[in-house]
Design an enzyme around this catalytic site. Structure first.
Site, PDB file in Angstrom:
ATOM      1  CE  LYS A  44     101.155  79.628  98.779  1.00 47.67           C
ATOM      2  NZ  LYS A  44     102.198  79.861  99.790  1.00 47.67           N
ATOM      3  CG  ASP A  56      98.491  73.043  88.919  1.00 51.92           C
ATOM      4  OD1 ASP A  56      98.971  73.982  89.605  1.00 51.92           O
ATOM      5  OD2 ASP A  56      98.472  71.867  89.304  1.00 51.92           O
ATOM      6  N   GLY A  57      97.782  76.577  88.921  1.00 50.28           N
ATOM      7  CA  GLY A  57      97.028  77.408  89.872  1.00 50.28           C
ATOM      8  C   GLY A  57      96.640  76.684  91.144  1.00 50.28           C
ATOM      9  NE  ARG A  94      99.293  83.971 101.828  1.00 50.90           N
ATOM     10  CZ  ARG A  94     100.444  83.758 101.210  1.00 50.90           C
ATOM     11  NH1 ARG A  94     101.277  82.834 101.651  1.00 50.90           N
ATOM     12  NH2 ARG A  94     100.774  84.458 100.152  1.00 50.90           N
ATOM     13  NE  ARG A 150     103.029  89.056  97.233  1.00 52.19           N
ATOM     14  CZ  ARG A 150     103.017  87.785  97.582  1.00 52.19           C
ATOM     15  NH1 ARG A 150     104.123  87.115  97.623  1.00 52.19           N
ATOM     16  NH2 ARG A 150     101.888  87.181  97.867  1.00 52.19           N
ATOM     17  CG  ASP A 165     108.740  86.628  94.484  1.00 53.37           C
ATOM     18  OD1 ASP A 165     109.976  86.672  94.395  1.00 53.37           O
ATOM     19  OD2 ASP A 165     108.084  85.573  94.453  1.00 53.37           O
ATOM     20  CG  ASN A 166     108.461  84.460  98.261  1.00 49.27           C
ATOM     21  OD1 ASN A 166     107.343  84.672  97.794  1.00 49.27           O
ATOM     22  ND2 ASN A 166     109.189  83.430  97.896  1.00 49.27           N
ATOM     23  CG  ASP A 208     104.914  83.022  99.568  1.00 48.30           C
ATOM     24  OD1 ASP A 208     103.746  83.061 100.012  1.00 48.30           O
ATOM     25  OD2 ASP A 208     105.188  83.229  98.390  1.00 48.30           O
TER      26      ASP A 208
HETATM   27  P1  AMP Z   1     106.244  80.998  95.249  1.00 48.61           P
HETATM   28  O1  AMP Z   1     107.403  80.108  94.987  1.00 48.61           O
HETATM   29  O2  AMP Z   1     105.067  80.275  95.864  1.00 48.61           O
HETATM   30  O3  AMP Z   1     106.602  82.225  95.982  1.00 48.61           O
HETATM   31  O4  AMP Z   1     105.724  81.444  93.808  1.00 48.61           O
HETATM   32  C1  AMP Z   1     106.486  82.109  92.863  1.00 48.61           C
HETATM   33  C2  AMP Z   1     105.618  82.471  91.678  1.00 48.61           C
HETATM   34  O5  AMP Z   1     105.156  81.291  91.015  1.00 48.61           O
HETATM   35  C3  AMP Z   1     104.366  83.252  92.048  1.00 48.61           C
HETATM   36  O6  AMP Z   1     104.107  84.157  91.005  1.00 48.61           O
HETATM   37  C4  AMP Z   1     103.310  82.174  92.111  1.00 48.61           C
HETATM   38  O7  AMP Z   1     102.017  82.686  91.915  1.00 48.61           O
HETATM   39  C5  AMP Z   1     103.740  81.256  90.979  1.00 48.61           C
HETATM   40  N1  AMP Z   1     103.262  79.868  91.169  1.00 48.61           N
HETATM   41  C6  AMP Z   1     103.720  78.966  92.076  1.00 48.61           C
HETATM   42  N2  AMP Z   1     103.055  77.799  91.963  1.00 48.61           N
HETATM   43  C7  AMP Z   1     102.148  77.953  90.960  1.00 48.61           C
HETATM   44  C8  AMP Z   1     101.150  77.105  90.369  1.00 48.61           C
HETATM   45  N3  AMP Z   1     100.960  75.860  90.777  1.00 48.61           N
HETATM   46  N4  AMP Z   1     100.413  77.628  89.359  1.00 48.61           N
HETATM   47  C9  AMP Z   1     100.610  78.883  88.949  1.00 48.61           C
HETATM   48  N5  AMP Z   1     101.509  79.722  89.454  1.00 48.61           N
HETATM   49  C10 AMP Z   1     102.284  79.276  90.465  1.00 48.61           C
HETATM   50 MG    MG Z   2     105.696  83.756  96.724  1.00 48.71          MG
END
Ligand code: AMP
Ligand code: MG
Length: 484
Positions: A108, A120-121, A171, A178, A247-248, A257
């Site tokens: 992650k 930005d991934g 992780r 999900r 999704d979580n 998450d």
């Molecule tokens: P999360 O809030 O971590 O459950 O993420 C919700 C969605 O946003 C998921 O599809 C994640 O992959 C995407 N996401 C969260 N942070 C980033 C990031 N920095 N760059 C790209 N995608 C993100």
């Molecule tokens: Mg998530």
């Protein structure tokens, strides 16, 4: 040799995932390797500490024999349908066989993927370390959760409100499928894909269901039961997940998450910490209702599998969904009675349990301190230990008198209560303090000390004395941020 030797997701319908490789990092360092977890898995640490291991975990090397993927999913975020989410900053490396069965290993913060949209991934080191601490705390409490196997500092700067140090979390999970994965299959790919996904989940995780007559109805029931138990466990530890989007919500009943999640100090049923949860949709007491709401979204995706006749399918789904709240209530009140040292599952004891929550809330009593102190009072300590937590001693005395009357009067009540009443939880102010030391002062020691204490939360030890206490007014953390 690389122990991540499987990738069962490759047998899923195409477009449930895409081949995708991590983006290289500048100067990766292995900050934390979870030796305790590797020991549980019966897996040697050698590879993880090797140059090759660091290369793979940091995104600087790819295993061409088992290349990584990014998984697609959809989801309802804060009740709004989002048709495409997916791993926007995560890469699935595959599964590693362990003594407890195969576990997914996912990176992650490993760079942009086909699902990154504007992101930005990347992940900040602070957010990765936060997930490390809280998932260790969950494991210590015996609550099912994804686990932190390793924390890598990438050496790259991640730009948020200000420049921050970048991190990657490796992780583990029994599954990364999900509710949102099913929603994606149903919306984008159709009934065959949903069936393939459901068959995959049954085969990999619930093989006992495979022989049932209506296996998909059983799948719905099983997923609901495990979520009901999980949410009851969260609540009795004072845990607020904070982003219970579909999704979580893991299909195998693990907490997944750890964004703005937090453990509450003084009890308040309406408590929400997340700075993005302005309306308190995911507040402490709302969690079972949201669990059922999410499960209903899951059920909707399964309808075509439940019966060829749509009315019958809806009837089957409703029958299974109807078991969720009773399962939650049974788990919640069963455990709450244990925390109170009551053995009898009577209606009177349930009412008393509700009264206890109301008492804590009315007098703003710290939940962990309350049950810890009560456990000691069930043993050899005087009532005074509990009374002095309250400003209004008369109300506490009245409650305590009733408790003495109801409490199981055997010698080992205190010991049984101790098994379910932790002395330490991951208090926000301690988590923040540890994160500050790690990321600002480059000092990992407070974090390591905190996680060691959290792994053994049911014992008083010399090492956890100062970590047990609630925050002073000036130490209170009022909101948590996704801090992604
Ligand atoms: P999360 O809030 O971590 O459950 O993420 C919700 C969605 O946003 C998921 O599809 C994640 O992959 C995407 N996401 C969260 N942070 C980033 C990031 N920095 N760059 C790209 N995608 C993100
Ligand atoms: Mg998530």
């Amino acid at each position: 040799m690389n122990p991540i030797s499987l990738n069962s997701y490759r047998s899923l319908p195409e477009s449930m995932f895409t081949p995708d490789i991590p983006v290289a990092t500048r100067d990766p360092q292995l900050l934390i390797l979870n030796d305790g977890l590797l020991k549980e898995y019966g897996v040697a640490d050698t590879w993880f500490r090797s140059g090759e291991g660091l290369g793979i975990l940091s995104g600087n090397a790819i295993n061409n024999e088992n290349p990584p993927i990014a998984m697609a999913y959809a989801g309802h975020q804060f009740g709004q349908r989002v048709p495409l989410l997916g791993d926007g900053r995560a890469h699935m490396l595959g599964q590693m066989p362990t003594a407890n069965g195969a576990v997914d290993i996912q990176l992650k913060g490993s760079g942009r993927t086909a699902f990154s949209r504007g992101g930005d991934g990347r992940a900040t080191l602070a957010s990765v370390l936060r997930e490390h601490i809280v998932s260790e705390a969950m494991a210590g409490l015996g609550i099912a959760a994804t686990r932190s196997l390793a924390v890598i500092e990438t050496g790259d700067t991640v730009h948020r409100d200000s420049p921050e140090r970048g991190g990657i979390l490796a992780r583990t999970a029994r599954s990364h499928i999900r509710v949102g994965s099913f929603q994606y299959a149903a919306d984008k790919l159709g009934d065959d894909a949903v069936q393939a996904l459901a068959d995959h989940v049954i085969e990999q995780h619930f093989p006992e269901i495979a022989t049932e007559k209506n296996g998909y109805a059983h799948l719905l029931l099983t997923v609901g039961e495990s979520q009901a138990r999980l949410i009851a466990q969260w609540m009795l530890a004072g845990f607020i997940h904070g982003v219970m989007n579909t999704d979580n919500m893991s299909i195998v009943g693990e907490t997944i998450d750890f964004g703005p999640c937090a453990f509450m100090d003084e009890f308040n049923a309406n408590k929400a910490f997340s700075s993005i949860d302005r309306r308190g949709r995911y507040a402490w007491a709302k969690q079972p209702g949201i669990g059922l709401w999410n499960l209903t979204r899951f059920a909707e995706t399964l309808l075509p599998l439940l019966s060829g006749d749509s009315d019958t399918a809806v009837r089957i789904a409703e029958t299974q969904l109807a078991t969720f709240m009773p399962a939650f209530q049974a788990a919640f009140y069963g455990s709450l009675r244990e925390k109170l040292g009551l053995t009898d599952q009577s209606e009177l004891n349930k009412e008393f349990a509700d009264m206890t929550l109301a008492l804590m809330e009315q007098h703003a009593i710290d939940m962990t301190v309350f049950f810890d102190t009560l456990t000691r009072v069930a043993g050899s300590e005087l009532d005074e230990a509990l009374l002095e937590l309250f400003g209004d001693r008369a109300a506490a005395q009245q409650w305590l008198t009733q408790w003495h009357d109801l409490k199981a009067d055997d010698a080992d009540t205190a010991q049984r209560m101790r098994l379910v009443n932790p002395v330490i939880i991951a208090r926000n102010h301690r988590v923040e303090e540890a994160l500050r030391a790690a990321t600002v002062s480059n000092d990992l020691k407070p974090l390591m000390r905190l996680t060691i204490a959290l792994r053994d939360p049911f014992h008083y030890t010399a090492g956890n004395a100062d970590l047990r206490t609630p925050p002073l007014p000036e130490e209170r953390v009022r909101a948590t941020f996704c801090g992604t």
